[in-house]
Each structure stands twice: as structure tokens, then as C-alpha cells.
Design a protein around this motif. Structure first.
Motif, PDB file in Angstrom:
ATOM      1  N   ILE F  32       0.850  -1.199   0.000  1.00 19.89           N
ATOM      2  CA  ILE F  32       0.000   0.000   0.000  1.00 19.89           C
ATOM      3  C   ILE F  32       0.882   1.243   0.000  1.00 19.89           C
ATOM      4  O   ILE F  32       1.865   1.309   0.743  1.00 19.89           O
ATOM      5  N   ARG F  33       0.540   2.200  -0.830  1.00 20.77           N
ATOM      6  CA  ARG F  33       1.257   3.468  -0.875  1.00 20.77           C
ATOM      7  C   ARG F  33       0.221   4.577  -0.939  1.00 20.77           C
ATOM      8  O   ARG F  33      -0.659   4.554  -1.808  1.00 20.77           O
ATOM      9  N   ILE F  34       0.283   5.514  -0.035  1.00 18.74           N
ATOM     10  CA  ILE F  34      -0.696   6.609   0.013  1.00 18.74           C
ATOM     11  C   ILE F  34       0.033   7.939  -0.125  1.00 18.74           C
ATOM     12  O   ILE F  34       1.106   8.138   0.461  1.00 18.74           O
ATOM     13  N   GLU F  35      -0.572   8.833  -0.897  1.00 18.69           N
ATOM     14  CA  GLU F  35      -0.002  10.165  -1.081  1.00 18.69           C
ATOM     15  C   GLU F  35      -1.110  11.187  -0.878  1.00 18.69           C
ATOM     16  O   GLU F  35      -2.169  11.079  -1.493  1.00 18.69           O
ATOM     17  N   ALA F  36      -0.867  12.158  -0.036  1.00 19.74           N
ATOM     18  CA  ALA F  36      -1.869  13.199   0.206  1.00 19.74           C
ATOM     19  C   ALA F  36      -1.594  14.405  -0.677  1.00 19.74           C
ATOM     20  O   ALA F  36      -0.440  14.690  -1.023  1.00 19.74           O
ATOM     21  N   GLY F  37      -2.661  15.123  -1.040  1.00 16.34           N
ATOM     22  CA  GLY F  37      -2.497  16.412  -1.728  1.00 16.34           C
ATOM     23  C   GLY F  37      -1.956  16.296  -3.122  1.00 16.34           C
ATOM     24  O   GLY F  37      -0.930  16.901  -3.457  1.00 16.34           O
ATOM     25  N   VAL F  38      -2.608  15.537  -3.978  1.00 17.00           N
ATOM     26  CA  VAL F  38      -2.068  15.274  -5.313  1.00 17.00           C
ATOM     27  C   VAL F  38      -2.776  16.059  -6.417  1.00 17.00           C
ATOM     28  O   VAL F  38      -2.370  16.001  -7.569  1.00 17.00           O
ATOM     29  N   LEU F  39      -3.881  16.730  -6.072  1.00 15.99           N
ATOM     30  CA  LEU F  39      -4.606  17.492  -7.092  1.00 15.99           C
ATOM     31  C   LEU F  39      -4.619  18.967  -6.704  1.00 15.99           C
ATOM     32  O   LEU F  39      -4.564  19.301  -5.526  1.00 15.99           O
ATOM     33  N   ARG F  40      -4.742  19.831  -7.709  1.00 15.78           N
ATOM     34  CA  ARG F  40      -4.634  21.249  -7.469  1.00 15.78           C
ATOM     35  C   ARG F  40      -5.994  21.903  -7.228  1.00 15.78           C
ATOM     36  O   ARG F  40      -6.138  22.755  -6.370  1.00 15.78           O
ATOM     37  N   ARG F  41      -6.996  21.493  -8.019  1.00 16.35           N
ATOM     38  CA  ARG F  41      -8.276  22.186  -7.914  1.00 16.35           C
ATOM     39  C   ARG F  41      -9.063  21.765  -6.675  1.00 16.35           C
ATOM     40  O   ARG F  41      -9.750  22.589  -6.063  1.00 16.35           O
TER      41      ARG F  41
END
Lengths: 275, 259, 275, 259, 259, 275
Positions: F32-41
């Protein structure tokens, strides 16, 4: 059917005499007949026959836009609905909008948005309805041309009429105003619409294959044709509002003139020629 | 939209006139408007007719294709009638899927044609259970000034009578005209208070309490009926309306038959 | 299946004894059983078994009409939704309204519009729901008859009940109340509904082939039958509001009487017999 | 519509009563309402059952037809479950395409039947990859007084158990009853604050914080579960609810089996 | 939603800057934003590409299946392009059937690929009139910061170029890469008053009067054009825009071709 | 294809070494790999890769709920839309919601409803969008886990994150976190979601066949896994808001931190650890 098409694909679209299959030269329009004021309920209307195309246009408005949340407090909406009758094409079209109709409705709406004096009619909408009754390629140009006359017939104030015509390429030759076979088996089609007084391009689409040079040739043909079509539009409006009202379209006799109550547009708006 | 409501003044005028047997456009109460028929208006269709009933303007196109029969009628062609009340024709019509009004209209026109056996649908069977002709009656209302039931029916009947089946392009022998065997004519009467008015105009239709459409054939027999609107008829009124429909039908039938 | 139908087409629908295949004479109704007040949530309800038809009707209202823009400031809307359960016919019907249901809903709405005292309830709607659970021809008449009882059960003020019955023609004979085979293989069907007290015709449809004489015979049969059905409707309402509440429909026991709080209609409105 | 909101007073009353182990209709907290089953209500269907769970009234009809299997299950019949929350049954139901509530309900009922392997769907295969029986479970809710999950499930199970496949009319041999092999029973528990109430009535359901539906088979094994509403359960509560579902399931199963 | 309207201040700033040949993000007027391409992002697809054009983020997946050709093109595969403007990508996008904006976008991207004959669709015919490959281009817009026409087109072209037809799983021989023969590049120019800006950002796009998308191929020939918005262009402007599109297209093409 | 499946049905999903086909033990999660804050709008967003699943989640709000008649004057609505991209599965899925998506959207909305402090934002809606870009079983758990991080990234006040994981049964053995083959050919699947701090179960579904004992084993595995996933969620948020922002997802660089303006949640709400 496939075999027939296959044969036609092999078939030359331009004869050895340089004439197209319907006898036209490369820069020749199909026959066009425009009639203004052909419907009773609509605020304005026009009928056009352009080659094998038969198209009706009607205008309602400016009238209160609804649903309300679509109203623009600063200006009128210009909304076009282009629709093909189920029997207007060889294979019956299912009623209702398909994706192609939605796109054409959008680009025609945008084309008229730049000429209607929208700021004079906040919160309203100017609704343009185009019905293709019989189709033979170039229906968007025919519809736009008729809708322009219908807008004037409805007395909607505009900077100018919009005139429209397509050019394309068949057998490698740039030609004006493709008919259905030429469109189906040709190499490119490029419909456009201009504001004749200024030459501004308000609609432009292209698909196929054109070199930059060919594109310029095509635009040249179209611009020239649009100016001729502009004269036909103005003739139709002149006939509609003239003293001797010609009953050209027997099935759809024009109703009584309403020019007194709804001036098409003011002299200032419409240029020195008036209409 | 305010124009859509018939003013009280106009209503009173129409009623007062009608109670003396007259109508705003000069007709008598049991007199339909002028019918004009333009055949073969649309070349892309197998048949077509544009009918004006007064100022009501309707265009019908007939398309034919080859398809499967319904399982319960394996030996007969398929008939499909649809109406588009396009917003061009009236400020009260809206784009979108057909609403109850348009559905009722299409079904009543369809029943008049189907139940009168106008077209011999069994002769439109190509191979039983497998291949039959499908007949699309597409009704396009262009200008709405009242009484769509009759205008649409006339245009559909005239269009069918002018239709040539494209058999050759389907590899099914020579083209042939539709086998027309009967001539249904629809006549609609509106009731305004106690008065009965044939072929109501838009203003009359809008103030009507009830409506009765009667379709009769060339023998004067009844083939379809449809009562509409929220008012009622006495049985005596129903009978008078049928008799009028038989008589008016006889007058209009030749206009739909001649070419 | 087609073969079976073909056979039936050849089959006589009326025997040599003048009786129909189900044993009825030409002027005989199928068995009818009506029960008022069979649902708990609805404001009024009724269940009808009419030959092989099983139909439920429910009424809500007068209640606030919504969406709001549909509200009529002068009167109540009377809106009917006729619906067939998917399993009510031999070939499963897809859920949701088809064109036939839309038309039937419309003519039933109109039929009740002329008897409900709409002016007493501005801005509201009276919603009538008819569910066909098992169909055997004549469902619109059965539904209308049940809905009429449901309206009374809901206490909606009306000029009168509406009673409905069809007649038709089979094997060239005018007959009352066609069943499914008779409807499928007969020559004509003519459903109607009247206001029994006045004889006013509030619903009338016909398809098939009737001479004018035959039509009058059919109407005669239907009017006579509607008056008998009217008595059954009133009986159902009497049972519903009687002291000894009979639990006829075992699966759907009537709920407690609510006549006290919601009078069905006043003596004046409903005629000297009351209910 | 005001009646649709449970008054604060009623909420307080229901909760106060429940906290002493009692309910408005006299039941204990873990006691379902009376279940009555009427089989073969609808003759036009291959099977049917009308179930009343208290005042909740549900009619299920089973239709069977012959069609193609799904490509990924070429040897099994097709099961299709749909629910119509018709506006007859409640002032809060609206006509139109099924909304999320109805979709969830249909899917949970379907899973209970499908995952318990109640009907041996492989025996509904006629010709692998080509022809199988299609089983339509159509759920018609007639009167809504809470807990549709269980009422619909009971009606579907009883209707399936009464279904006879119309093989003869399809030229597929003799008619035969559906091959029923398991008996799933759905039991729904509502949580109101800290209290757990089996088979919630409409008023209880409307004030519930969370809902858990547990479907067990004749062995007491779990075949499907669905938690609903915006509240939560502790794990201990989940276990208690499952144990209750096993016990109540044993009581109700015979009512669905007997004919 | 207030953020959706470009403030008057911002509009003035953008215009003032542009009239001196500059842009808020430092670009020149005829300079597109940075393009980055991530191929084969999605393993469940036959081909895919995620393209970022500045902050606009688009994912395209290509699926292929076997089906019937259209009757009028019996010897060519079928191409179907659709765009979902999912509400994730912008507060102005709504769930539901595609609106005119999305339909135009899909059709313009489709035309660029179709009319340039990028993929030789005749080589996707399996059996004339019977079996062809169907190519689904599904465009998923993830983050919207302006100029979807170009971003979607780049992602579609890059995804097609990475697509391998799953012939083996269909029993149709070895898997093969799509027969790519041309390289269309779409370049969109916005007109703000009298100024022309290539590859408009969201703020620029929102204040634009008119838009022109020009798709050219590797020879600089024009393959598709689409004018949008309610403003107009002079013919001279059209010609300048085409010339810019040819030049910018040459720069971007290698980014879509390399793997 | 059918043949292949038939073969797999015969195939053992657990080898003689007790390992699953992808080498995992019965209680082992996929990577499992999670990334927060990946979209701008979006106001908040997260990306998760979980085995072969690739899922994006975005959050908008609290923002004015519309249409207006949906607004709740007492609290925020929590509305989730779960959607699968057409190319995320082996057989192309038609765009738009199917019945499965509607149900999943509903249960995820309900799961978050119990943790968001809805009363703080009357008349608004918190809109959660989950897009499955590549699917490999367990997409609802992956989506829920990512959406939880996206909510925190958007600064929506919550009692806690929600962590989710499924367990099931394959070859008669209770196992954690089934992959696609295990889900297709296994005996049961039981997705759940908990509030890690309290252990409250906010989502629970099951289909298949589990004895009561097996269910308890499955829940034990899932609860334990959810606690591990909770740590990964918090790690993702820590990375997102740390000084050294790691550019893990090359294609989707996180935008500038916004923690200053929109605190994820207060210390009190989120427990002693904070984030």
C-alpha cells in the motif's frame, strides 16, 4: 449498399472537363432560395432551400429565460437548437439530439452570440430553432444562414446578419459548397461563417486534410460566397417587407408584415445599406 | 408566455359569437378550416406530406426499413408512429422526451391508421417470423394553431398514400406503393360550455371543456375514438359528434386521396 | 406460441349456444369484488378483483402539490399514475411507464377532474395511484372503478363516484366487458366511464370497427353495467364504514374506520342515498 | 408530509419504552412482527408471494424467460432482482428511476438469495454458453411501515419457493419447480442510541442511528450482511446482532418454507 | 464557487501583462506550458497515458474489443471517443450525462485523431462486414487548469501510441501494437481582446473572447480545426494562429512519440 | 475465456506451503502506498496504490449544498460519488453510475457521516469523489482509505480518520485483503471500515459463506489491518505537511502546503497524537 459506395469511391468526383458531377464549376454554389416569415407562431422565421437541403429556422425572443437560474443579469442568452427530422436523411434518424446535433447547436449559438446586441435584453433568452427537413450536406451553413434571416424577421437587434458557406477538397481540388456525395467521398470539409460587413469569422470548423495553401484557397472561396449569400438574405428580407409581397413558397404563405411594430434593426446598427 | 392565456375578453367573445352559431374566423360551428396538402415535400423520405389545417402546419415523413416482426404478429409488418412537438412550433412546446400530450397524440393518430386497416400490414411481411417491413410515421409539427389530432392524422394518411416502398435497394424486387385499402378521417370536436365546435382553433381549444376525436372510414364506420380534457359529454352530445364526424369526414377524404 | 394464437384466431369466441367461451351471455359482467380501505399509509385505498384482473388503487391528498411551479392557485390538480407490475402480464413488462401507461394515466386523470371539487383545495394535488397486479383486459376500467372508491375512502369531496366498463365486438356480436382472449381476437373495444347520477361521459375511447348502430348498442350495455358497478362501489364503501367490519380480504385487513375524521362527502354532494 | 417526521415526543416515548425493553406495539426488543405469507397471489407470474410483516405489505412476482447466459458464467441461469418503491406505498416514495435506497434494497435482497445459493442456478442452464433460464424477481412494495429489507427478502424467498418453471410452453419438457436448496432468512436490527431493536417499525427505523441486516442459512451460517445509516456499531454489538439473526431466522424460516 | 469567477483585478492584470508579451506564469504569448507524459499508467487498459499540461492533468485509457463494423464502413475498425468531466477535476464539473462542453471536447479530440488517419483503421478490420476491432478512447480529466482540448488530445495520442491490441486473448494471433501512421498535434489559441495566447491557462481561458484549436500533422498540414466561444477572429488572426500551431506542433510532437 | 476460468476454478488459491498465489500469508496485506495532496483544484485529495488498485480521492467543501432543497439547516451533507473509469477493469465499463457504484457511494457516504463534524457546517455539503483508475478487488476499501486522507487534506473537521480493509475466505481459509482472483474464485468477502481510535464499525458488508467463527476470524484480521493502514494514512499526511516534502508521485507533485490556512483538524478532535 457497401458495393455502391465502393464503386463511388473509385469514381471521379470531378470530370475531365473540370466540372463536378452535378455540373458545377469549382467555385459555384448550389441553387439557393430563401424565404423570410414563413411561420405564424414564431416571432421570426425563415425557410431555405440550398441544393437538396430544406431547412426551417424560427426565433422566439428576447423572452424571459427559464429555468431562472440560467438567466444572466447582464445580457441575453443566445441559444440555438439544431435538429434533424427523422426522415431528413436516408437512414432514419432516431428523434432527439445526438452528439453531432449538440455540437452544431453549440457552435451556431456561439456564432450568433457575437452579433446580437445581448446587453439590451438582460435576463432574457433569444431562442433559435433550426429544423433540417431534408439534408444534403452543408446543413449547418444552410441553417445558420436561415436563422440569421429569422433573427432579423423577429426584429432582434444585431450588428449584422451572419452568412455562412463551406468549402472543401474533392479529388485534390479545392471546391466551394460540397454536396452529399462530395462530402462523403471528398478529402476535406471546412464550414465557416462570417459577419459580412467586417469579415469577422464567427464559425470555423475543419476536418480532413488541407495544406496551408489549400486552406487559404478554401477560405477565399467561402468568403466570396458568403458575400453573395448575404445579398440573398437581404433580398429575402426585402421581399418579406416589400409592398408587393410575393407568395413564393406556396405551402407557407408569409403572414402579414409586422415591420411596423418590430423594426428589424436600426439604420445605425445595420450599416449604410439598411435592408 | 402571457399570450398563451386566452384573455377573459377573448373567451367571452368566442363564446358569445359561438352561441349565435358563428366563429371568429367566419366558420360555422360544424365547419372545419381549409385543408391543403402538399405531397412528396421531402425527397429523403419514402413518402411525405405537409398539411395545413388553417394555420396549423404539420409535416409527416414516412421511412421504411427491413426488420423483425413482433413475436405475436409474425406475419405482419410493424407500424411505429411518433410525434415531435418541436419548440419551433409554439412557445409552449419544449425540447426533450415526449410529454403525455405528445404521447396521446401519437397514439390516437396511430390507432386511427392501425384500426382502420388503412395499410394492409400483412402484405408488408417478407418472410414470416423473420423479415417484415417496418413503417415509421414521423410527425413533425411546424406551426401550432390548434387541433393537432386532425392535422397530424391528415398528414399521416396523405403521406402513407404517397409512400413507395424501397424494395429494390433492399434486393426485394421492384419498388411498390403501400397497399392502401381504407381511408380513415379523424374529426375532432371541442365542447365549450354547452356548444360543440368542429376543428377548434388554438383559442377555442384552450377554452374548451372537453374534446372528442372520432375517426371514421369510407363507409362511415367508427374506427377509433378518444375523449380528452377534464370536462364531460352527455351521451346525446357524443352521438351528435359522431354524426358530424361522419359528414365532415366525407368532405375531407377526397383531399387526402387525390394526388 | 404463434401457432396457438393462429388456432385461436380460427376459433369461435361465441359458441352455438350464444354463450361466450367463459360461459357468459353477451350482456354479462365478469365477477367483480371491491374492497375499500385496504392500505394503511395511503389516505384512501381500494382493491378490486374483476374477472382475472387484480388492481389496487390508492389516493394521497389533497396535499401540497410539488414541484411548486406545478401548483394551480385556483384549484387542486388531479393526477393519476396507472402502472402495471412487471409480473402482471404473461411476458414480463419492464418496470416504469411505457407510452400506453402514460396515455391511460392521462385519460383517467381527466375523468376524475370533472367530479372532484377541485376549487376547494387550491395549490394542492390529489394523487391517484393505480397498480395492476394481475391483468386480464379491462384494467383501465377496473382501475378507474377502484380509484373512485379510494377517493371516497380518502374523503376527497366529489360530485359523485365514477363508474366504468367497456363493451366491444367479438365474432360480430356486441358484448359487454371483454376478457383477454376476447380483447385480443375481437373486432373492437370501447372503454367508457360515466358519472352515474347524471350519465355524463367522462372517459371514452374506442378502437376497432363498429358501425354507428353497433356503437350505440355497446354504449347501452356499458351504461347499464356502469350503474350496476356503481352499486358495488357503494356497497364496498358501506361495508368499509359499517359497524360490523367484514374482514373479506384476508391478506389486507381494513384498518380502523376513519369516517369520523374525514367525511367521504356531504349528503348534498353525493345524492339522497348517502353512503 | 409533516407526518413523515417522527415528533420529538414520539421519539422520546419510543426510546424511553425501549430502554425498559418494551416497544410501542407490545413486542420485546428482539422480537420481529407477525409474518403472514400468501402464496400464488398472482396467476400471471411463474411464482408469487404477498408478505405482510406487521403492516408492511410486499408483493413479489417471479417471471421466467429463456435467454443467453453471461459470458463469464456460461453454465448458470441469470438472476435479476429489482425493487419498485411505488408512490402508492408511502408519501415519501416518488415515481421515477430507482433511487439509491431502492437500489441498495434490491441488491441486498439479491445477495441474500444469490450468496446463499438458495436456487441452484446451474440447473437453470439449458445449453451451456447459449440458452439459460432468466429469473426475474420483481418486488412491488404496496404499503410501507418499516423494515423493507426483511419484508422484501421474505416475499422473494417465498415466491421463489412457489415458482414453477414454464418449460412446456417453451418446448423444453415438463414444467418443474425451481431447484431450491437453501433457505436464507434476513434479519434486520436497528440501533437507537445504545439500544438494539429487531425488525424496526417505520417510526423506529426513522429515528435509528444505524442498521445491520444479517442473512443466515438453515445452518446458521452467514450468507450476507449490510450495515446502513450514518451511525456505527461496536464489534460487540455486531456479534450480538448476528446471534439474534441466527435465532430469529430459525423461527421465521418455516413460515417461508411451508406452502 | 466565487473562486470560479476571475476577478476584475486579475483580468486587468492578465491583460496588461499580455499586452507587453508576458504571462502570469512567465511564458511568452505563443509558448505552451510544460508537457509531461506518463505512459502505461493503467495496466487494465490496452494502452494509457497520463498527461500534464501545466497543472491540467488528464488520464486516457484505451480499451479494445471485437465487434461489428458500421454498415457504411465494412472494412475499417471502429473508433469511439468519450470524455468524462468528472466532478473531481473542478468545482464547475457536475456528475451526469455529458453536457455540450464535454461533447464538443470529445468530438474535437476524436476528429483530430480520425481525420489525421493517425491509426490505420483499415488494418483493424478482421473480417470485412463482420468483425473489426473497436477502439475506445476514454478520457478522464483529473485536474482542470485550462486548455482541455490540447491536454486531452495529447493524452489520447500518447495512449494510442502505447496501445497493444490483445489479439491473443481473442484467438486472433499475436498481440500487436496499433498501426500508427501519423502524428496529429492539437494547438489551441485563445483571443483576449486583440491578443492571441497559445495554450491558455484556466484564468486566461475564462476571460477569452474566442478560441481556435488547430490540429496539424507531421507535414504541417491541417487535419482539424474548431473555433469556439462567442467572439470572432479576423481572417488574418486565423492565419497567424495556424502558423503558430504548425510551429508549436513541431515542438510537442516528439514528446508524444517518444516512449 | 470461459475455459480459463474453469481451469482456475479447479486451481488451488492457497499452495501447499500455506502461501497464496501472490506469495502472501493469510494475514498479509498487499503493498500500500498513500499520497496526500495530489490534485490542485480540489480542496483536498489523496492517491492510493493498493496491490493492483490505483485510486484517486478528492474532496470539495464544506461548500453550499445545491440544489437548495437538499440543504439541511442543521448540518452538512456528506456525499460520496464512487466511480470506476471505463478502462479500470478488463472488460470496458460503460461510463456513468451502475447499480453497484450507487450502492458503494451510499455506504461510503454513510461511513463518513459518522466521523465528520457535520453540525459545524449547516446548509453545506462535503463532497467526496473517488475515482478508480485501475481495479484489482477491494476498491471500496482503497477508496475509503484514500478519501479519509483527502478529507483531512481538505481540513474537514473529523472525529478521526476512517480506515478500511476487507477479509474473506479462499479455499476454506480465512484470509486478509483478497485480490481479484481470490475475490472471483473465493468463498466469501467481507469489507469493513472502522474508526481506529474507538474501534467503531462504520461500514460492514459481507457476501458468500462464513460460519460465525470464520466471521470473527475475518473481523479480527481486518481490525488489525485497519490499524496498520491508519498508520499509513497518518504517515501520508505527515509527509504532506512536513518541511521536507518528498516528491514521491513524480507525475503528481504535491502542491504547496496549505496547512496554515486550513488546519486539518484540531488537537482535541483528532486525539493526542495529532498528525
Amino acid at each position: 449498399m457497401e458495393d455502391i459506395e465502393h464503386i463511388e469511391k473509385e469514381m471521379k468526383l470531378i470530370g475531365s472537363d473540370g466540372r463536378r458531377l452535378d455540373g458545377r464549376s469549382f467555385d459555384e454554389l448550389r441553387p439557393i432560395r430563401i424565404e423570410a416569415g414563413v411561420l405564424r407562431r414564431a416571432d421570426g422565421s425563415a425557410y431555405i432551400e440550398w441544393g437538396g437541403n430544406k431547412v426551417l429556422a424560427a426565433v422566439y425572443g428576447p423572452r424571459e429565460a427559464h429555468p431562472r437560474h440560467l438567466q444572466d443579469p447582464a445580457r441575453a442568452l443566445v441559444q440555438c437548437r439544431y435538429n434533424m427530422a427523422p426522415f431528413s436523411v436516408s437512414d432514419r434518424k432516431r428523434p432527439g439530439p445526438d452528439r453531432r446535433s449538440v455540437e452544431i447547436s453549440k457552435v451556431i449559438s456561439e456564432a450568433f452570440s457575437s452579433v446580437v446586441f445581448k446587453e439590451q435584453f438582460p435576463r432574457t433568452s433569444v431562442d433559435i430553432f433550426i429544423e433540417v427537413l431534408q439534408a444534403d450536406a452543408g446543413t449547418r451553413c444552410a441553417g445558420l444562414t436561415a436563422a440569421s434571416v429569422a433573427l432579423a424577421d423577429a426584429g432582434v437587434p444585431m450588428r449584422d446578419l451572419v452568412a455562412s458557406c463551406a468549402s472543401g477538397k474533392i479529388d485534390g481540388v479545392v471546391c466551394l459548397d460540397l454536396n452529399k456525395d462530395e462530402d462523403n467521398f471528398g478529402d476535406a470539409d471546412c464550414p465557416m461563417a462570417i459577419v459580412p460587413r467586417t469579415g469577422d469569422v464567427v464559425l470555423l470548423q475543419m476536418d480532413g486534410h488541407l495544406t496551408y495553401d489549400e486552406f487559404q484557397k478554401a477560405m477565399g472561396l467561402s468568403i466570396d460566397a458568403a458575400r453573395r449569400i448575404y445579398e440573398m438574405q437581404r433580398d429575402a428580407l426585402r421581399r418579406r417587407y416589400s409592398v408587393t409581397l410575393e407568395d413564393i413558397l406556396k405551402e407557407s404563405p408569409p403572414t402579414a408584415p409586422v415591420a411596423e411594430e418590430r423594426p428589424v434593426t436600426s439604420e445605425e446598427d445595420f450599416g449604410p445599406e439598411g435592408i | 408566455m402571457s399570450e398563451e392565456i386566452v384573455s377573459e375578453l377573448m373567451r367571452a367573445h368566442i363564446y358569445r359569437l359561438a352561441s349565435t352559431g358563428q366563429r371568429v374566423d367566419g366558420r360555422g360551428l360544424d365547419q372545419p378550416r381549409k385543408v391543403s396538402v402538399d405531397r412528396a415535400f421531402v425527397k429523403t423520405a419514402e413518402g411525405s406530406a405537409r398539411v395545413k389545417l388553417g394555420n396549423t402546419d404539420v409535416l409527416v415523413g414516412i421511412k421504411m426499413s427491413v426488420g423483425e416482426p413482433y413475436p405475436d404478429t409474425p406475419n405482419t409488418g410493424v407500424l411505429s408512429t411518433s410525434v415531435e412537438l418541436i419548440p419551433m412550433a409554439s412557445p409552449t412546446f419544449e425540447a426533450g422526451p415526449p410529454r403525455p400530450d405528445a404521447i396521446e397524440l401519437a397514439r390516437v393518430v396511430d390507432r386511427g391508421i392501425r384500426e382502420s386497416k388503412m395499410v394492409n400490414m400483412e402484405r408488408l411481411c417478407i418472410t414470416p417470423k423473420e423479415k417484415v417491413w417496418i413503417l415509421f410515421i414521423d410527425i413533425h409539427v411546424l406551426d401550432y394553431d390548434g387541433n393537432l389530432f386532425d392535422a397530424c392524422s391528415y398528414a399521416a394518411v396523405a403521406a402513407l398514400a404517397s409512400t413507395v416502398a424501397p424494395a429494390k435497394s433492399q434486393g426485394l424486387g421492384d419498388d411498390f406503393p403501400l397497399p392502401v385499402e381504407h381511408w380513415p378521417v379523424s374529426v375532432t370536436t371541442a365542447k365549450i360550455k354547452e356548444l360543440l365546435l368542429v376543428d377548434p382553433s388554438l383559442d377555442e381549444e384552450r377554452m374548451a371543456d372537453a374534446r372528442l376525436t372520432v375517426t371514421t372510414d369510407e363507409n362511415g364506420d367508427i374506427r377509433a375514438m378518444q375523449k380528452g380534457l377534464s370536462g364531460s359529454f352527455t351521451y346525446e352530445e357524443v352521438k351528435r359528434i359522431i354524426e358530424t364526424a361522419q359528414r365532415v369526414g366525407r368532405d375531407i377524404r377526397p383531399l387526402l386521396q387525390s394526388s
